[in-house]
Design a protein around this motif. Structure first.
Motif, short mmCIF file in Angstrom:
data_model
loop_
_atom_site.label_atom_id
_atom_site.label_comp_id
_atom_site.label_asym_id
_atom_site.label_seq_id
_atom_site.Cartn_x
_atom_site.Cartn_y
_atom_site.Cartn_z
N UNK A 4 0.85 -1.19 0.00
CA UNK A 4 0.00 0.00 0.00
C UNK A 4 0.89 1.24 0.00
N UNK A 5 0.57 2.19 -0.87
CA UNK A 5 1.25 3.47 -0.92
C UNK A 5 0.21 4.55 -0.65
N UNK A 6 0.30 5.21 0.49
CA UNK A 6 -0.70 6.18 0.95
C UNK A 6 -2.11 5.58 0.90
N UNK A 7 -2.22 4.31 1.24
CA UNK A 7 -3.52 3.64 1.27
C UNK A 7 -3.98 3.08 -0.06
N UNK A 8 -3.26 3.36 -1.18
CA UNK A 8 -3.61 2.82 -2.49
C UNK A 8 -2.93 1.47 -2.65
N UNK A 9 -3.71 0.44 -2.89
CA UNK A 9 -3.14 -0.90 -3.07
C UNK A 9 -2.52 -1.00 -4.46
N UNK A 10 -1.28 -1.45 -4.51
CA UNK A 10 -0.62 -1.72 -5.79
C UNK A 10 -1.19 -3.04 -6.30
N UNK A 11 -1.90 -2.96 -7.44
CA UNK A 11 -2.58 -4.12 -8.01
C UNK A 11 -1.63 -4.91 -8.89
N UNK A 12 -1.81 -6.20 -8.94
CA UNK A 12 -1.01 -7.06 -9.81
C UNK A 12 -0.93 -8.46 -9.22
N UNK A 13 -0.35 -9.34 -10.01
CA UNK A 13 -0.21 -10.75 -9.58
C UNK A 13 1.26 -11.03 -9.30
N UNK A 14 1.50 -12.01 -8.45
CA UNK A 14 2.86 -12.45 -8.10
C UNK A 14 3.73 -11.30 -7.58
N UNK A 15 3.16 -10.48 -6.73
CA UNK A 15 3.89 -9.33 -6.16
C UNK A 15 5.03 -9.83 -5.27
N UNK A 16 6.22 -9.37 -5.57
CA UNK A 16 7.41 -9.70 -4.77
C UNK A 16 8.12 -8.40 -4.39
N UNK A 17 8.46 -8.26 -3.12
CA UNK A 17 9.18 -7.09 -2.63
C UNK A 17 10.51 -7.55 -2.06
N UNK A 18 11.59 -6.95 -2.55
CA UNK A 18 12.92 -7.24 -2.05
C UNK A 18 13.44 -6.00 -1.33
N UNK A 19 13.69 -6.12 -0.03
CA UNK A 19 14.23 -5.00 0.75
C UNK A 19 15.75 -5.07 0.76
#
Length: 183
Positions: A4-19
């Motif tokens: 979520x960015x400022x409450x807006x959900x980032x839409x998409x499939x297979x979301x991966x976040x690398x910190x």
């Protein structure tokens, strides 16, 4: 996984976040085989995000592009409050888009493979460094009076040198209003 960015959900499939946390260091060995390193500080943490958006859901990519291109006053990039498990673990609270955003078409999947980077802003180490007192600079002095001093000036600055510039001005105004300053 959600992002979520400022409450807006980032839409998409297979979301991966690398910190990622980059630790800067410099080689202190010179021309020797010594392994000493100089710690140069922590660089801003980054979140690399990858996801897939099907061609039929192109409005999701349009929304993501709108978030990436948003600016605040003065033309600066918009600063987002981020909600994500990886971001929370790394202590990342506020981010902005950095290093661009890419969307590569994949014909076999009939989708865009999207990748972008969010860079941390106003981190705790940055705030601590800003509050840290700087090294005190000692004034250099020499015998005699300063150039242009005139030797016998009697203004508010000579009354109390510990006063700030604003306090000195207020002292002059006070003396003028009280009648003790010659007009």
């Amino acid at each position: 996984m959600t992002l979520l960015l400022d409450g807006h959900k980032v839409q998409g499939k297979n979301l991966k976040v690398t910190a990622n946390l980059r630790i800067e260091s410099g080689d202190m060995s010179g021309q020797t085989s010594n392994t000493d390193k100089a710690h140069k500080g922590f660089k801003p943490k980054t979140l690399t995000v990858s996801l897939m958006i099907p061609f039929v859901d192109k409005s999701q990519l349009v929304d993501l592009m709108r978030l990436a291109e948003a600016t605040a006053g003065g033309g600066q990039l918009h600063l987002y409050r981020v909600v994500n498990d990886s971001a929370e673990v790394f202590g990342v609270r506020q981010v902005e888009f950095s290093d661009g955003i890419s969307a590569r078409e994949d014909d076999s999947l009939r989708a865009w493979l999207v990748q972008f980077t969010l860079s941390e802003r106003e981190s705790n180490p940055e705030k601590v460094e800003g509050r840290r007192a700087g090294n005190k600079v000692n004034a250099q002095g020499a015998p005699g009076s300063a150039v242009g001093d005139g030797g016998g000036a009697t203004d508010a600055s000579s009354d109390n040198p510990a006063l700030s510039g604003f306090e000195k001005v207020l002292g002059r105004v006070d003396k003028w209003l009280g009648g003790s300053e010659p007009k």
